[in-house]
Design a protein around this motif. Structure first.
Motif, PDB file in Angstrom:
ATOM      1  N   PRO A 176      42.437  44.458  34.171  1.00 10.18           N
ATOM      2  CA  PRO A 176      41.199  44.951  33.560  1.00 10.18           C
ATOM      3  C   PRO A 176      40.437  43.857  32.806  1.00 10.18           C
ATOM      4  O   PRO A 176      40.971  43.257  31.869  1.00 10.18           O
ATOM      5  N   THR A 177      39.215  43.574  33.235  1.00  7.50           N
ATOM      6  CA  THR A 177      38.332  42.642  32.517  1.00  7.50           C
ATOM      7  C   THR A 177      36.908  43.143  32.702  1.00  7.50           C
ATOM      8  O   THR A 177      36.640  43.955  33.581  1.00  7.50           O
ATOM      9  N   ALA A 178      35.995  42.593  31.895  1.00  7.29           N
ATOM     10  CA  ALA A 178      34.583  42.968  32.015  1.00  7.29           C
ATOM     11  C   ALA A 178      33.862  42.001  32.954  1.00  7.29           C
ATOM     12  O   ALA A 178      32.648  42.070  33.097  1.00  7.29           O
ATOM     13  N   LEU A 179      34.587  41.090  33.594  1.00  4.63           N
ATOM     14  CA  LEU A 179      33.946  40.010  34.362  1.00  4.63           C
ATOM     15  C   LEU A 179      33.655  40.390  35.801  1.00  4.63           C
ATOM     16  O   LEU A 179      34.286  41.291  36.361  1.00  4.63           O
ATOM     17  N   GLN A 180      32.720  39.665  36.396  1.00  2.00           N
ATOM     18  CA  GLN A 180      32.418  39.753  37.827  1.00  2.00           C
ATOM     19  C   GLN A 180      32.535  38.335  38.384  1.00  2.00           C
ATOM     20  O   GLN A 180      32.167  37.383  37.700  1.00  2.00           O
ATOM     21  N   PRO A 181      32.994  38.179  39.631  1.00  2.00           N
ATOM     22  CA  PRO A 181      32.984  36.840  40.220  1.00  2.00           C
ATOM     23  C   PRO A 181      31.533  36.352  40.344  1.00  2.00           C
ATOM     24  O   PRO A 181      30.612  37.166  40.457  1.00  2.00           O
TER      25      PRO A 181
ATOM     26  N   ALA B 246      36.982  31.674  36.568  1.00  2.00           N
ATOM     27  CA  ALA B 246      36.427  30.317  36.731  1.00  2.00           C
ATOM     28  C   ALA B 246      37.144  29.586  37.867  1.00  2.00           C
ATOM     29  O   ALA B 246      36.522  28.872  38.655  1.00  2.00           O
ATOM     30  N   LEU B 247      38.462  29.794  37.976  1.00  2.00           N
ATOM     31  CA  LEU B 247      39.230  29.163  39.065  1.00  2.00           C
ATOM     32  C   LEU B 247      38.818  29.727  40.422  1.00  2.00           C
ATOM     33  O   LEU B 247      38.670  28.978  41.394  1.00  2.00           O
ATOM     34  N   ALA B 248      38.626  31.035  40.483  1.00  7.09           N
ATOM     35  CA  ALA B 248      38.195  31.659  41.743  1.00  7.09           C
ATOM     36  C   ALA B 248      36.843  31.079  42.162  1.00  7.09           C
ATOM     37  O   ALA B 248      36.646  30.720  43.330  1.00  7.09           O
ATOM     38  N   ASN B 249      35.926  30.954  41.203  1.00  4.88           N
ATOM     39  CA  ASN B 249      34.609  30.383  41.503  1.00  4.88           C
ATOM     40  C   ASN B 249      34.737  28.949  41.998  1.00  4.88           C
ATOM     41  O   ASN B 249      34.099  28.557  42.977  1.00  4.88           O
ATOM     42  N   ALA B 250      35.565  28.153  41.320  1.00  2.00           N
ATOM     43  CA  ALA B 250      35.722  26.731  41.677  1.00  2.00           C
ATOM     44  C   ALA B 250      36.347  26.569  43.059  1.00  2.00           C
ATOM     45  O   ALA B 250      35.949  25.693  43.831  1.00  2.00           O
ATOM     46  N   LEU B 251      37.316  27.425  43.378  1.00  2.34           N
ATOM     47  CA  LEU B 251      37.951  27.368  44.714  1.00  2.34           C
ATOM     48  C   LEU B 251      36.940  27.747  45.791  1.00  2.34           C
ATOM     49  O   LEU B 251      36.872  27.130  46.859  1.00  2.34           O
ATOM     50  N   TYR B 252      36.127  28.752  45.493  1.00  2.00           N
ATOM     51  CA  TYR B 252      35.101  29.211  46.427  1.00  2.00           C
ATOM     52  C   TYR B 252      34.083  28.090  46.684  1.00  2.00           C
ATOM     53  O   TYR B 252      33.676  27.849  47.826  1.00  2.00           O
TER      54      TYR B 252
END
Ligand code: C5P
Length: 224
Positions: free
Chosen positions: A57-62, A39-45
């Motif tokens: 290891p996570t199941a997430l994608q940006p 969520a932080l990566a998305n918000a910074l982007y």
């Protein structure tokens, strides 16, 4: 037309757990989902930053293709990825739940059980936040997280000092809607200048936006 606040700046984010191998099939890890870091990566982007996301290891994608995702397994690999990315970063946000200890060495073959107990010898992993804090130049802003069950404020302030961070985000564990695995979080932000700001329970995306807004304010605040 106004430019986005973080246009031209690079942000480094860590997310998720780390897995420390015991043998080819077992590891030491934790329940971090990586949701807060992504969520932080998305918000910074969304604020215009070039984002490098180093994730365990996570199941997430940006959410955006433009986010550069570097997937790692261990604390040592996360450390190495961060050390190489940090010089180009104006902002570093360390939200990974890094394992504090790893087995001295991973057994090359699956460890067989015996009739008695077993002991696993552990050594400390590198503290990534502390390492970046000690390498930090005046133009760089470094933020970390704290998750405490006792003396929350005292521990968050200690972390701010010991790791030479500019800001520590304390996750409140007093609330079952905050922390690991869930989609919401409640935080208090501790600043290097002594300021504290508390926010109630919000979705992690909203928490991330609030944290990034806070970083932008501090990044551009006149230096005193
Ligand atoms: O010391 P503690 O683990 O409580 O500090 C938490 C903060 O330090 C988080 O920002 C976490 O991402 C970071 N950390 C790190 N490397 C470690 C341990 C924690 O970057 N080995």
């Amino acid at each position: 037309f106004r430019q986005l606040a973080l246009a031209g700046k690079t942000a480094l984010v860590t997310a998720g757990p780390t897995y420390e191998p015991i043998d080819p099939v077992r590891f030491i890890g934790n329940h971090s989902s990586g949701k807060m870091g992504f969520a932080l990566a998305n918000a910074l982007y969304l604020q215009g930053a070039a984002v490098q996301l180093v994730s365990g290891p996570t199941a997430l994608q940006p959410a955006y293709e433009g986010i550069e995702l570097i997937r790692v397994q261990t604390a040592q690999q996360m450390y190495e990825a961060c050390i190489s990315a940090f010089p180009a970063a104006a902002i570093a946000v360390m939200s990974a739940a890094v394992a504090d200890y790893r087995p001295v060495e991973a057994a090359p073959e699956k460890i067989k059980k015996t009739g008695s107990g077993m002991e696993l010898q552990l050594v400390k992993t590198p503290d990534i936040l502390q390492s970046l804090g000690s390498l930090k130049q005046p133009h760089q802003f470094v933020a970390g997280f704290a998750l405490e069950t006792t003396n929350e404020t005292e521990h968050a302030m200690q972390k701010l000092r010991n790791k030479n961070a500019d800001m520590i985000v304390l996750n409140s564990l007093r609330n079952k809607e905050a922390g690991f695995g869930v989609d919401t979080n409640a935080i208090t932000i501790f600043d290097k200048d002594g300021g504290t700001t508390t926010h109630g329970v919000m979705p992690k995306d909203a928490v991330a936006a609030v944290i990034v807004e806070h970083i932008i304010q501090k990044l551009y605040a006149p230096k005193v």
